[in-house]
Design an enzyme around this catalytic site. Structure first.
Site, PDB file in Angstrom:
ATOM      1  N   HIS A  62       0.876  -1.177   0.000  1.00  0.00           N
ATOM      2  CA  HIS A  62       0.000   0.000   0.000  1.00  0.00           C
ATOM      3  C   HIS A  62       0.912   1.227   0.000  1.00  0.00           C
ATOM      4  O   HIS A  62       1.384   1.650   1.055  1.00  0.00           O
ATOM      5  CB  HIS A  62      -0.893   0.020   1.240  1.00  0.00           C
ATOM      6  CG  HIS A  62      -1.792  -1.167   1.381  1.00  0.00           C
ATOM      7  ND1 HIS A  62      -3.108  -1.160   0.977  1.00  0.00           N
ATOM      8  CD2 HIS A  62      -1.554  -2.406   1.880  1.00  0.00           C
ATOM      9  CE1 HIS A  62      -3.656  -2.339   1.236  1.00  0.00           C
ATOM     10  NE2 HIS A  62      -2.730  -3.114   1.781  1.00  0.00           N
ATOM     11  N   PHE A  63       1.177   1.774  -1.179  1.00  0.00           N
ATOM     12  CA  PHE A  63       2.077   2.927  -1.278  1.00  0.00           C
ATOM     13  C   PHE A  63       1.337   4.256  -1.168  1.00  0.00           C
ATOM     14  O   PHE A  63       1.928   5.313  -1.308  1.00  0.00           O
ATOM     15  CB  PHE A  63       2.888   2.842  -2.567  1.00  0.00           C
ATOM     16  CG  PHE A  63       4.046   1.865  -2.500  1.00  0.00           C
ATOM     17  CD1 PHE A  63       4.319   1.137  -1.349  1.00  0.00           C
ATOM     18  CD2 PHE A  63       4.869   1.674  -3.605  1.00  0.00           C
ATOM     19  CE1 PHE A  63       5.383   0.235  -1.282  1.00  0.00           C
ATOM     20  CE2 PHE A  63       5.937   0.784  -3.549  1.00  0.00           C
ATOM     21  CZ  PHE A  63       6.198   0.077  -2.398  1.00  0.00           C
ATOM     22  N   ARG A  64       0.012   4.200  -0.948  1.00  0.00           N
ATOM     23  CA  ARG A  64      -0.808   5.328  -0.497  1.00  0.00           C
ATOM     24  C   ARG A  64      -1.091   6.409  -1.535  1.00  0.00           C
ATOM     25  O   ARG A  64      -1.743   7.407  -1.209  1.00  0.00           O
ATOM     26  CB  ARG A  64      -0.178   5.993   0.746  1.00  0.00           C
ATOM     27  CG  ARG A  64       0.071   5.069   1.917  1.00  0.00           C
ATOM     28  CD  ARG A  64      -1.187   4.410   2.394  1.00  0.00           C
ATOM     29  NE  ARG A  64      -1.016   3.694   3.641  1.00  0.00           N
ATOM     30  CZ  ARG A  64      -1.860   2.782   4.107  1.00  0.00           C
ATOM     31  NH1 ARG A  64      -2.922   2.466   3.391  1.00  0.00           N
ATOM     32  NH2 ARG A  64      -1.655   2.179   5.252  1.00  0.00           N
ATOM     33  N   ASN A  94      -6.943   0.340  -2.599  1.00  0.00           N
ATOM     34  CA  ASN A  94      -7.698   1.137  -1.626  1.00  0.00           C
ATOM     35  C   ASN A  94      -6.991   2.453  -1.328  1.00  0.00           C
ATOM     36  O   ASN A  94      -6.591   2.755  -0.211  1.00  0.00           O
ATOM     37  CB  ASN A  94      -7.979   0.344  -0.344  1.00  0.00           C
ATOM     38  CG  ASN A  94      -6.735  -0.217   0.304  1.00  0.00           C
ATOM     39  OD1 ASN A  94      -5.765  -0.549  -0.372  1.00  0.00           O
ATOM     40  ND2 ASN A  94      -6.760  -0.332   1.621  1.00  0.00           N
ATOM     41  N   HIS A 178      -8.759 -10.268   0.691  1.00  0.00           N
ATOM     42  CA  HIS A 178      -8.585 -10.016   2.123  1.00  0.00           C
ATOM     43  C   HIS A 178      -9.762 -10.681   2.807  1.00  0.00           C
ATOM     44  O   HIS A 178     -10.914 -10.301   2.582  1.00  0.00           O
ATOM     45  CB  HIS A 178      -8.576  -8.503   2.384  1.00  0.00           C
ATOM     46  CG  HIS A 178      -8.473  -8.135   3.836  1.00  0.00           C
ATOM     47  ND1 HIS A 178      -7.558  -7.212   4.285  1.00  0.00           N
ATOM     48  CD2 HIS A 178      -9.148  -8.548   4.938  1.00  0.00           C
ATOM     49  CE1 HIS A 178      -7.687  -7.057   5.597  1.00  0.00           C
ATOM     50  NE2 HIS A 178      -8.642  -7.877   6.016  1.00  0.00           N
ATOM     51  N   HIS A 236      -2.349 -12.677   3.149  1.00  0.00           N
ATOM     52  CA  HIS A 236      -1.983 -12.528   4.566  1.00  0.00           C
ATOM     53  C   HIS A 236      -2.679 -13.500   5.521  1.00  0.00           C
ATOM     54  O   HIS A 236      -3.393 -13.103   6.440  1.00  0.00           O
ATOM     55  CB  HIS A 236      -2.141 -11.103   5.053  1.00  0.00           C
ATOM     56  CG  HIS A 236      -3.356 -10.343   4.604  1.00  0.00           C
ATOM     57  ND1 HIS A 236      -4.627 -10.842   4.672  1.00  0.00           N
ATOM     58  CD2 HIS A 236      -3.481  -9.096   4.080  1.00  0.00           C
ATOM     59  CE1 HIS A 236      -5.475  -9.938   4.228  1.00  0.00           C
ATOM     60  NE2 HIS A 236      -4.803  -8.866   3.853  1.00  0.00           N
ATOM     61  N   ASP A 309       2.594  -6.720   2.796  1.00  0.00           N
ATOM     62  CA  ASP A 309       1.438  -5.894   3.146  1.00  0.00           C
ATOM     63  C   ASP A 309       1.904  -4.563   3.734  1.00  0.00           C
ATOM     64  O   ASP A 309       1.313  -4.032   4.675  1.00  0.00           O
ATOM     65  CB  ASP A 309       0.500  -6.621   4.110  1.00  0.00           C
ATOM     66  CG  ASP A 309      -0.897  -5.992   4.153  1.00  0.00           C
ATOM     67  OD1 ASP A 309      -1.197  -5.134   3.301  1.00  0.00           O
ATOM     68  OD2 ASP A 309      -1.690  -6.342   5.059  1.00  0.00           O
TER      69      ASP A 309
END
Length: 443
Positions: A62-64, A94, A178, A236, A309
């Protein structure tokens, strides 16, 4: 583009370790052998017996970006990844806005071009109302479709049974999930609020986001995949309870695969007292017995892939009370050396780490010409030095500026990382410019 000859290396690839040399030309692995001779004025790197691995492929980060660049972005987090030996990343949908259509997907690819230090792919996300975008997805343009079968950021919880069934039936790429059952989590959270009010101890996190919630959701995903013959990858895995749902054996030929993450292998419930919200994540880090079972499942090929993750937040956010503190940890810079600790502990071999962290994700997502030390493949390479390294705050490249491993000493360090044949990390600093390329999927 000049050539480079790496000599006296201990190459680790496809289940084997062997002494040899490797030549890089034109961004590709041109030759692998022994006693290779220097050609003209090519650069020579003496590995001095150190291990040379294919660059790691992290299929869950998740590099945002876009929307949350105050805590992370593609440039900063890919730099941290390359410093950690991760040369390829696949980023989650997301973001803000979420990646729910082809326009949002291509926007991410545009953002990464010229800024990503590693090679990059971006997932299309699923929601209750983007089924047509999923059906129209060109399978060569994304590694997969991400389905949140548990509470998530934004409009991305897929809890409409008819939509969920249709996604599993019609997805043109692998589905990654997920898996946590939201109603079960909500019921537990209400119970803990009744007991503690707003002052819930973070040590309760693995009980609120329980093993039962993980298993129930994973069972649902697997049942849908079996009904439709879907290529499913469950992300995960955090509990020993879920392992019986998956088959042991090599990844080739599997339609349903499992993944765990590095923090589930290095932390357990006892670490909440020391680290608190710093290790709050979803799914939750659970018991020491789960940790040991997950390591054994990697060794026995029940779990197929190892990932991070990576999900950074600021320290200010993490310092909030449990109910307000966000879930997620920054992990890419030290994930490989943390995984290699399992080798030093005698629980895995280096070849097994390479299989789970490089070969398997390349195979699972049909990544073209990456993930292996093979002639003709992209020269994404990592040279590992077996000398101790202590994680220090000043060395952290992630924008959030902290690591759950801060102060820990590992037995290995990343000596060099090449991305597409160019030295990007020399063990101390990043070199040159961001050289990451858009992934190609051989589908």
């Amino acid at each position: 583009m000049s050539s480079t000859l790496i000599v006296n290396a201990r190459l680790v690839n496809e289940g084997c370790e062997f002494d040899g040399d490797l030549r890089i030309e034109g961004g590709r692995i041109a030759e692998i052998g022994t006693g290779l001779r220097v050609r003209g004025n090519e650069a020579v790197v003496d590995a001095n017996g150190r291990r040379l691995l294919p660059g790691m492929i992290d299929d869950q980060v998740h590099f945002r970006e876009p929307g949350l660049e105050y805590k992370a972005d593609i440039a900063t987090e890919s730099a941290a990844a390359v410093a950690g030996g991760l040369t390829t990343f696949m980023d989650m949908p997301n973001t803000s806005p979420p990646t729910l259509d082809s326009a949002a997907l291509e926007d991410k690819y545009r953002r990464a071009h010229g800024r990503a230090w590693g090679n990059y792919g971006f997932y299309l996300g699923a929601s209750n109302d983007n089924l047509e975008a999923i059906r129209r997805l060109d399978p060569r343009k994304a590694p997969g479709i991400k389905v949140f079968m548990g509470a998530s950021t934004g409009n991305m919880l897929v809890d409409n049974p008819q939509v969920l069934d249709a996604i599993f039936r019609d997805a043109p790429t692998p589905i990654i999930t997920h898996c946590e059952d939201t109603p079960m989590i909500d019921a537990e959270l209400a119970r803990y609020k009744a007991k503690y009010g707003d002052d819930i101890p973070v040590a309760c996190h693995p009980d609120i986001r329980s093993r039962e919630a993980c298993k129930k959701s994973t069972e649902l995903a697997i049942s849908l995949a079996r009904r439709h013959g879907t290529r499913l990858h469950v992300l995960h895995i955090s509990t020993a309870d879920e392992l019986a749902l998956f088959d042991a054996g090599p990844i080739e030929g599997k339609r349903i695969t499992a993944e765990t993450c590095i923090h589930f292998l290095r932390f357990d419930r006892s670490d909440y007292e020391r680290l608190g919200n710093l290790i709050k994540c979803n799914p939750a880090i659970k018991d020491a017995s789960d940790r040991e079972a997950l390591v054994a499942a990697l060794a026995s090929d029940v779990i197929d892939v190892l990932a991070t993750d990576h999900a950074p937040h600021t320290l200010e956010e993490k310092a909030k009370p449990y109910l307000q503190a966000p879930s997620g940890l920054p992990l890419v810079q030290y994930a490989l050396v943390a995984a290699l600790e399992l080798v030093h502990e005698g629980k895995l071999t280096t070849a097994q780490v390479v299989q789970k962290f490089a070969h398997a994700p390349a195979q699972l997502f049909n990544v073209k010409n990456r993930g292996f030390l093979r002639e003709g493949y992209a020269a994404d390479l990592v040279l590992v030095d077996n000398t101790p390294m202590t994680v220090q705050t000043d060395d952290i490249l992630s924008k959030c500026g902290w690591s759950p491993f801060d102060g820990m000493t590992f037995h290995s360090r990343i000596a060099s990382t090449w991305v597409n044949g160019v030295l990007a990390w020399d063990g101390r600093q990043l070199l040159g410019d961001a050289m990451g390329q858009r992934l190609e999927f051989d589908r």
